[in-house]
Design an enzyme around this catalytic site. Structure first.
Site, short mmCIF file in Angstrom:
data_model
loop_
_atom_site.label_atom_id
_atom_site.label_comp_id
_atom_site.label_asym_id
_atom_site.label_seq_id
_atom_site.Cartn_x
_atom_site.Cartn_y
_atom_site.Cartn_z
N HIS A 117 0.79 -1.23 0.00
CA HIS A 117 0.00 0.00 0.00
C HIS A 117 0.82 1.28 0.00
O HIS A 117 0.30 2.37 -0.14
CB HIS A 117 -0.95 0.05 1.20
C1 UD1 Z 1 -2.17 6.10 5.15
C2 UD1 Z 1 -0.91 6.68 5.81
C3 UD1 Z 1 0.18 5.62 5.80
C4 UD1 Z 1 -0.29 4.33 6.45
C5 UD1 Z 1 -1.60 3.87 5.79
C6 UD1 Z 1 -2.14 2.70 6.54
C7 UD1 Z 1 -0.57 9.10 5.48
C8 UD1 Z 1 0.16 10.14 4.73
N1 UD1 Z 1 -0.41 7.83 5.05
O1 UD1 Z 1 -1.84 5.80 3.81
O2 UD1 Z 1 1.31 6.10 6.54
O3 UD1 Z 1 0.69 3.34 6.29
O4 UD1 Z 1 -2.56 4.93 5.85
O5 UD1 Z 1 -3.05 1.96 5.78
O6 UD1 Z 1 -1.27 9.43 6.42
N2 UD1 Z 1 -9.00 4.87 0.41
C9 UD1 Z 1 -10.22 4.27 0.27
N3 UD1 Z 1 -10.93 3.99 1.39
C10 UD1 Z 1 -10.50 4.25 2.65
C11 UD1 Z 1 -9.25 4.88 2.78
C12 UD1 Z 1 -8.50 5.18 1.65
O7 UD1 Z 1 -10.67 4.01 -0.85
O8 UD1 Z 1 -11.20 3.95 3.64
C13 UD1 Z 1 -8.19 5.16 -0.82
C14 UD1 Z 1 -8.49 6.53 -1.43
O9 UD1 Z 1 -8.41 6.40 -2.80
C15 UD1 Z 1 -7.32 7.36 -0.92
C16 UD1 Z 1 -6.20 6.34 -0.87
O10 UD1 Z 1 -6.80 5.12 -0.49
O11 UD1 Z 1 -7.03 8.44 -1.75
C17 UD1 Z 1 -5.11 6.71 0.11
O12 UD1 Z 1 -5.63 6.92 1.43
P1 UD1 Z 1 -4.83 7.84 2.48
O13 UD1 Z 1 -5.47 7.76 3.81
O14 UD1 Z 1 -4.59 9.18 1.91
O15 UD1 Z 1 -3.40 7.18 2.54
P2 UD1 Z 1 -2.97 5.67 2.71
O16 UD1 Z 1 -2.27 5.25 1.47
O17 UD1 Z 1 -4.10 4.85 3.20
N1 UDP Z 2 -4.23 -5.21 8.54
C1 UDP Z 2 -5.52 -5.71 8.58
N2 UDP Z 2 -6.11 -6.10 7.41
C2 UDP Z 2 -5.49 -5.99 6.20
C3 UDP Z 2 -4.17 -5.48 6.17
C4 UDP Z 2 -3.58 -5.08 7.35
O1 UDP Z 2 -6.11 -5.83 9.66
O2 UDP Z 2 -6.09 -6.35 5.18
C5 UDP Z 2 -3.59 -4.79 9.80
C6 UDP Z 2 -2.27 -5.47 10.09
O3 UDP Z 2 -2.48 -6.70 10.73
C7 UDP Z 2 -1.58 -4.43 10.97
C8 UDP Z 2 -2.07 -3.11 10.40
O4 UDP Z 2 -3.26 -3.42 9.68
O5 UDP Z 2 -2.01 -4.54 12.32
C9 UDP Z 2 -1.06 -2.51 9.48
O6 UDP Z 2 -1.62 -1.44 8.81
P1 UDP Z 2 -1.20 -0.95 7.37
O7 UDP Z 2 -0.47 -2.03 6.67
O8 UDP Z 2 -2.41 -0.40 6.72
O9 UDP Z 2 -0.26 0.31 7.67
P2 UDP Z 2 1.21 0.55 8.24
O10 UDP Z 2 1.44 -0.35 9.40
O11 UDP Z 2 2.17 0.34 7.12
O12 UDP Z 2 1.19 1.99 8.62
#
Ligand code: UD1
Ligand code: UDP
Length: 382
Positions: free
Chosen positions: A215
């Site tokens: 991601h």
């Molecule tokens: C965010 C965090 C990242 C973290 C990740 C965990 C920042 C800058 N990044 O990244 O550090 O590792 O969360 O998962 O805060 N979207 C959906 N549905 C949702 C949420 C997101 O469709 O419920 C899609 C949207 O297209 C959105 C994209 O995912 O634009 C990115 O979401 P965003 O929260 O901006 O950043 P993440 O990549 O999720």
């Molecule tokens: N996780 C989850 N379902 C998924 C993918 C990840 O519950 O489909 C959980 C995972 O077990 C961990 C956390 O989400 O506890 C990690 O989050 P993510 O990978 O979104 O972000 P990061 O840790 O890189 O910020």
């Protein structure tokens, strides 16, 4: 005392459950927790599911910020959190990790002179092109209590000039830093057996697969890197089935950036099973039963280690250097050759067994009682 907890992204919701549980189990007469959800993640599979399965108290406020550019998203969060602080008048504000929700909480609270408690402080990739690195550095620098999950995190803060002495009454100019272990380990240990006893997961997945998640924006938003990842998965899938719960960001970007023939090859490969994001218990099951993990997630790297699984890290560096130093993880970035070679290495059962024993004996991330330590410290010094 009253604390305001700011959450927003999936991993923060999961981390927050450990602190809420510790408060409910031993500190409910001392700490009142008010939860603010920024709405950064909003799909049921990225947010709602964790509240129900991890028994997290429902948030009192949801800012419904949603997906926006960094500036707009963070600004709306700051504005919303500021209003809530002014009406709730908390004694402190808790933030987790390194997302835009973390930064927004840190800015809003510190400007109103509300002490900031940063859980998972001190981590550094030393790459300021990562939005998370900016969020971490800025949040740490306005925090009053900083809890680091690893010795490396603690050492990073010391080398940036944070004081090692513990003040009885820390404040904005005299923060306290604590190396206290990783709050995510509390959850893994607490929920592992519940996940493993779930017969539905057993039926659905069996126990012969590799787990993969992707991601990170640097991977999803770059056509070459994203193609390299999927090309290596096609190669790795010749060795074993791959289960891939896909972040919505990756789904969207794969549809936009991957060549049509590559998308087709992935879709038609019976050994690559792409699903929607799964709940935490299902994820813990998948991590526990996988042969090894391929990921660019910070949290998933660590959980693989907690559960004794080797990990291939799809990033150029990691904040969790301990697991690489221990030989349990390999940094491959998106280099196809390296990914496939590492997958071949981790397909060897004797290699996996050696790593497993080493991980399970390790105390690198504490003892699973980090949330209790944090509650005790907060009540004693704020
Ligand atoms: C965010 C965090 C990242 C973290 C990740 C965990 C920042 C800058 N990044 O990244 O550090 O590792 O969360 O998962 O805060 N979207 C959906 N549905 C949702 C949420 C997101 O469709 O419920 C899609 C949207 O297209 C959105 C994209 O995912 O634009 C990115 O979401 P965003 O929260 O901006 O950043 P993440 O990549 O999720
Ligand atoms: N996780 C989850 N379902 C998924 C993918 C990840 O519950 O489909 C959980 C995972 O077990 C961990 C956390 O989400 O506890 C990690 O989050 P993510 O990978 O979104 O972000 P990061 O840790 O890189 O910020």
């Amino acid at each position: 005392m009253k604390i305001l907890t700011v959450i927003g992204a999936r991993p923060q919701i999961i981390k927050a459950s450990a602190l809420s549980r510790a408060i409910q189990n031993g500190y409910s007469n001392k700490i009142e927790e008010v939860i603010v959800h920024t709405g950064q993640h909003y799909d049921a599979s990225m947010s709602g599911i964790f509240f129900s399965e991890l028994q997290i108290p429902k948030e009192k406020y949801n800012l419904n910020t949603g997906s926006l550019s960094h500036g707009k998203q963070t600004a709306r969060m700051i504005e919303g959190i500021e209003d809530i602080i002014l009406s709730e008048r908390p004694d402190a504000l808790v933030i987790y990790g390194d997302t835009n929700s973390t930064l927004a909480g840190a800015v809003a609270a510190s400007k109103l002179l509300i002490p900031v408690i940063h859980i998972e402080a001190g981590l550094r990739s030393f790459d300021k092109t990562m939005p998370e690195e900016i969020n971490r550095i800025l949040s740490d620098n306005v925090s009053t209590l900083l809890f680091t999950p690893t010795q490396t995190g603690y050492n990073n803060l010391i080398s940036e000039g944070f004081p090692s002495e513990i003040c009885k009454k820390p404040d904005f100019n005299h923060p306290n830093i604590y190396h206290c272990g990783d709050i995510m380990l509390d959850n893994t240990l607490y929920f592992r057996n519940i996940a493993l006893n779930n017969t539905e997961y057993k039926k659905k997945y069996g126990d012969n697969f590799i787990l993969c998640t992707v991601h990170r924006n640097t991977n999803t938003d770059n056509a070459e890197k994203l193609s390299n990842i999927f090309l290596s998965l096609l190669e790795t899938a010749k060795m074993q089935k791959i289960i891939m719960p896909l972040h919505p960001r990756t789904k969207k970007m794969a549809e936009q950036l991957l060549p049509a023939d590559l998308q087709k090859a992935i879709r038609n490969n019976p050994n690559i099973i792409i699903t929607d994001p799964v709940g935490y218990l299902e994820m813990i099951y998948l991590e526990s039963m996988s042969s090894f993990v391929i990921t660019d997630s910070g949290g998933v790297q660590k959980e693989a280690y907690f559960l004794g699984k080797p990990c291939i890290i799809l990033r150029p560096q990691t904040e969790w250097v301990e697991i690489v130093d221990a030989g349990a993880a390999i940094i491959t970035d998106t280099d196809k050759e390296k990914i496939v070679q590492s997958a071949k290495l981790f397909s060897d059962e004797s290699v996996r067994n050696k790593i497993r024993t080493q991980c399970l004996d390790s105390k690198l991330f504490g003892n699973g009682k980090t949330a209790e330590f944090i509650c005790k410290t907060i009540t004693e010094c704020l």
